[in-house]
Each structure stands twice: as C-alpha cells, then as structure tokens.
Scaffold this active site. Structure first.
Site, PDB file in Angstrom:
ATOM      1  N   TYR A  70     -41.131  -2.231  35.576  1.00  0.00           N
ATOM      2  CA  TYR A  70     -42.137  -2.642  35.324  1.00  0.00           C
ATOM      3  C   TYR A  70     -42.757  -3.858  35.943  1.00  0.00           C
ATOM      4  O   TYR A  70     -44.164  -3.928  36.394  1.00  0.00           O
ATOM      5  CB  TYR A  70     -42.561  -2.803  33.658  1.00  0.00           C
ATOM      6  CG  TYR A  70     -42.669  -1.429  33.026  1.00  0.00           C
ATOM      7  CD1 TYR A  70     -44.004  -0.686  33.095  1.00  0.00           C
ATOM      8  CD2 TYR A  70     -41.608  -0.767  32.609  1.00  0.00           C
ATOM      9  CE1 TYR A  70     -43.799   0.411  32.464  1.00  0.00           C
ATOM     10  CE2 TYR A  70     -41.517   0.709  32.298  1.00  0.00           C
ATOM     11  CZ  TYR A  70     -42.832   1.126  32.196  1.00  0.00           C
ATOM     12  OH  TYR A  70     -42.988   2.672  31.740  1.00  0.00           O
ATOM     13  N   ILE A 110     -52.557   3.553  33.112  1.00  0.00           N
ATOM     14  CA  ILE A 110     -52.262   2.340  32.832  1.00  0.00           C
ATOM     15  C   ILE A 110     -52.312   0.956  33.718  1.00  0.00           C
ATOM     16  O   ILE A 110     -51.843   0.021  33.358  1.00  0.00           O
ATOM     17  CB  ILE A 110     -50.684   2.301  32.366  1.00  0.00           C
ATOM     18  CG1 ILE A 110     -49.609   2.179  33.584  1.00  0.00           C
ATOM     19  CG2 ILE A 110     -50.331   3.223  31.189  1.00  0.00           C
ATOM     20  CD1 ILE A 110     -48.205   2.321  33.078  1.00  0.00           C
ATOM     21  N   HIS A 126     -52.458   5.611  27.186  1.00  0.00           N
ATOM     22  CA  HIS A 126     -50.928   5.350  27.170  1.00  0.00           C
ATOM     23  C   HIS A 126     -50.747   3.826  27.556  1.00  0.00           C
ATOM     24  O   HIS A 126     -49.568   3.428  28.111  1.00  0.00           O
ATOM     25  CB  HIS A 126     -50.537   6.120  28.713  1.00  0.00           C
ATOM     26  CG  HIS A 126     -50.575   7.693  28.518  1.00  0.00           C
ATOM     27  ND1 HIS A 126     -50.693   8.422  29.584  1.00  0.00           N
ATOM     28  CD2 HIS A 126     -50.712   8.211  27.578  1.00  0.00           C
ATOM     29  CE1 HIS A 126     -50.548   9.787  29.053  1.00  0.00           C
ATOM     30  NE2 HIS A 126     -50.747   9.553  27.898  1.00  0.00           N
ATOM     31  N   CYS A 137     -42.575  -9.554  16.163  1.00  0.00           N
ATOM     32  CA  CYS A 137     -43.593  -9.803  15.379  1.00  0.00           C
ATOM     33  C   CYS A 137     -44.614  -8.671  15.507  1.00  0.00           C
ATOM     34  O   CYS A 137     -45.735  -8.491  14.768  1.00  0.00           O
ATOM     35  CB  CYS A 137     -43.998 -10.937  15.501  1.00  0.00           C
ATOM     36  SG  CYS A 137     -45.118 -11.312  17.083  1.00  0.00           S
ATOM     37  N   GLU A 245     -56.763  19.744  43.410  1.00  0.00           N
ATOM     38  CA  GLU A 245     -56.156  21.275  43.532  1.00  0.00           C
ATOM     39  C   GLU A 245     -56.744  21.653  42.087  1.00  0.00           C
ATOM     40  O   GLU A 245     -57.224  20.997  41.358  1.00  0.00           O
ATOM     41  CB  GLU A 245     -54.764  21.067  43.253  1.00  0.00           C
ATOM     42  CG  GLU A 245     -54.069  20.107  42.241  1.00  0.00           C
ATOM     43  CD  GLU A 245     -52.884  19.818  42.292  1.00  0.00           C
ATOM     44  OE1 GLU A 245     -52.054  19.209  41.327  1.00  0.00           O
ATOM     45  OE2 GLU A 245     -52.135  19.784  43.447  1.00  0.00           O
TER      46      GLU A 245
END
Length: 271
Positions: A70, A110, A126, A137, A245
């Site tokens: 990430y 995202i 998402h 928390c 497409e």
C-alpha cells in the site's frame, strides 16, 4: 432486447434536463490516468497476486508486506493526475450546483483522483488509500504523509526480485490519537470484508433520488456496485455506459459510448 443508443446529442439533452445526476466510476477511469489497477494479467506486485494481499488475513499474517504494497500504491499517486473525465465530472458538479441541481460521484476507486479534480459529492465504496484505520481504537484519519512512516522510506518496489523489508510491527504506521499508538491499516475494503453500512445507506438514497446515471470505466463485475446501474435502468432511469468494452450489463442500459472516458465524458458533460 434492443441495443443501447450511441446518440450523444440525445444524451446531452438528458443531462441538460436532469436534476440529480449520479456518476458511477470504476478502475477504467483511473487507468486512463496511469494508475495501476492490479486486475487481469497485470495484477501482480512482486510475485504476489494483488488480491492475495488485499485481505484481513494477509495483514494479520504479514502487516509489513501489506504495508509495503500500500505504500507503493500511495507513492505512485504522486505522479498521477486527474484526467479529462475526472475534471469534466467535477466541473459539471460546480455548474449544476449554481442552478440548484446536483452531481454525486459513487466510486469503486480508492485513489482520491475525483477529489483532486475538484469533485465534492463523493461516496467512496471501497475506501481511500490516503486514510488509515486504527485496529485498537478504530479512529479513521486522513494521512497524506510521504512516506507514511520512516521505516517504509524507499520500500515497496514492485519488481519480482525485491526482498521483503520485514519491518517490525512497532515501526509500521501507528495511530496518532493521543495515548493510543495502535497499529493502523489502510482504510480500504479488503476481499472478504463488507462495505460500510453508512456508505451503502447514502448510496441507496442517491440512487433513489437520481434521474440520470453515467456508468464510467467499470467492468460491472464487483458487487454490489455492478447491480446499481441495471437496477436504475429497470426502474426507468436513463443510464449511459462509457467504457472501452461492452459488459454483461450493456444491453440493459439506454446508452453505450465506446472509447476512452477522457474523450467521451467531457463531450457528454460540456456546457
């Protein structure tokens, strides 16, 4: 079932008349900005299929590896920018607002490019690469730090031969809420997880109220988003698909505009 129309003039007239436009966007619109989609044959980071890393189990087993993945995706976005489709949608929202109308973006992406383009009414199904969620928390926070933590500096290279960093958990991104310091994870929806109920409630409300829909750059395979446009069309709401497409949903929709979103969306939404 009749084939969808490709009459841009007719669709533009619907845009002129509509009061609430919903724009559903998927990976295709981000791909036109050069954002890696990690789908299909190119869906690998190093030697891992990206779908194998985007799971709660993968993070539990190896949070260092998942954060490297990430971190790479976050850093890549520094060189990516909103394309003409993102910008046209944002500009349309501004124009509509001045006349008491609204545009709502419902996105599966995202990467935050809609926000950077200037859109304000955005529902992110998402999650977002630039938000974190604390496992201790529960705090959700915007985080655009680069790198997100010092231990990830220079890490995350996608080449298959790259060795994993094996960063100790205490050096991975931590919660910044006073006194917490818990491990945080990307605030994105992983495979095997449910979408946030609050987001789905907002989406449901926007879909109920809209009188026109654009489906942009989505393959219509990931649910529940894949069912949104066909359900609107079945209710009588005009839906236009903008894609490179056709999809299983194409013949259920009123319009299909074949080609790059960066060309067709600005044409559809121009003043």
């Amino acid at each position: 079932m009749s084939s969808p129309s490709s009459d841009m003039k007719a669709f533009r007239e619907l845009v002129r008349q509509c009061k609430s436009l919903v724009v559903l966007t998927g990976a295709g619109v981000s791909a036109e900005s050069g954002v890696p989609t990690f789908r299909g044959a190119g869906g690998y980071w190093r030697r891992w299929n990206a779908t194998d890393l985007a799971t709660p189990g993968a993070f539990h087993e190896n949070p260092s590896l998942v954060w490297e993945f990430y971190h790479y995706r976050r850093e890549v976005m520094a060189s990516k920018h909103p394309n003409p489709a993102h910008i046209a949608i944002a500009e349309c929202e501004k124009r509509f607002k001045r006349s008491g109308r609204k545009v709502t973006v419902i996105t599966q992406n995202i990467d935050g490019l809609h926000k950077r383009a200037g859109s304000n009414r955005i529902l992110e199904l998402h999650g977002n690469l630039f938000k974190t969620r604390c496992l201790k928390c529960g705090d959700v926070a915007v985080n655009v730090d680069s790198p997100i933590c010092e231990a990830l500096q220079g890490r995350g290279a996608p080449d298959p031969g790259t060795e994993s960093a094996l960063i100790p958990e205490e050096q991975l991104p931590r919660c910044k809420v006073g006194g917490c310091g818990g491990l945080v994870r990307p605030h994105v929806v992983w495979f095997g997880e449910c979408l946030e109920s609050s987001i789905l409630e907002e989406v449901d409300q926007e879909l109920k109220n809209c009188d026109l829909c654009m489906l942009v750059g989505t393959s219509s395979v990931v649910y529940p988003a894949a069912g949104f446009a066909p359900a609107l069309a079945a209710r009588g709401v005009p839906v236009a698909e903008f894609n490179m497409e056709t999809t299983w949903a194409t013949n259920q929709l009123g319009f299909h505009f074949h080609g790059p979103a960066g060309e067709n969306v600005p044409e559809a939404l121009k003043p």
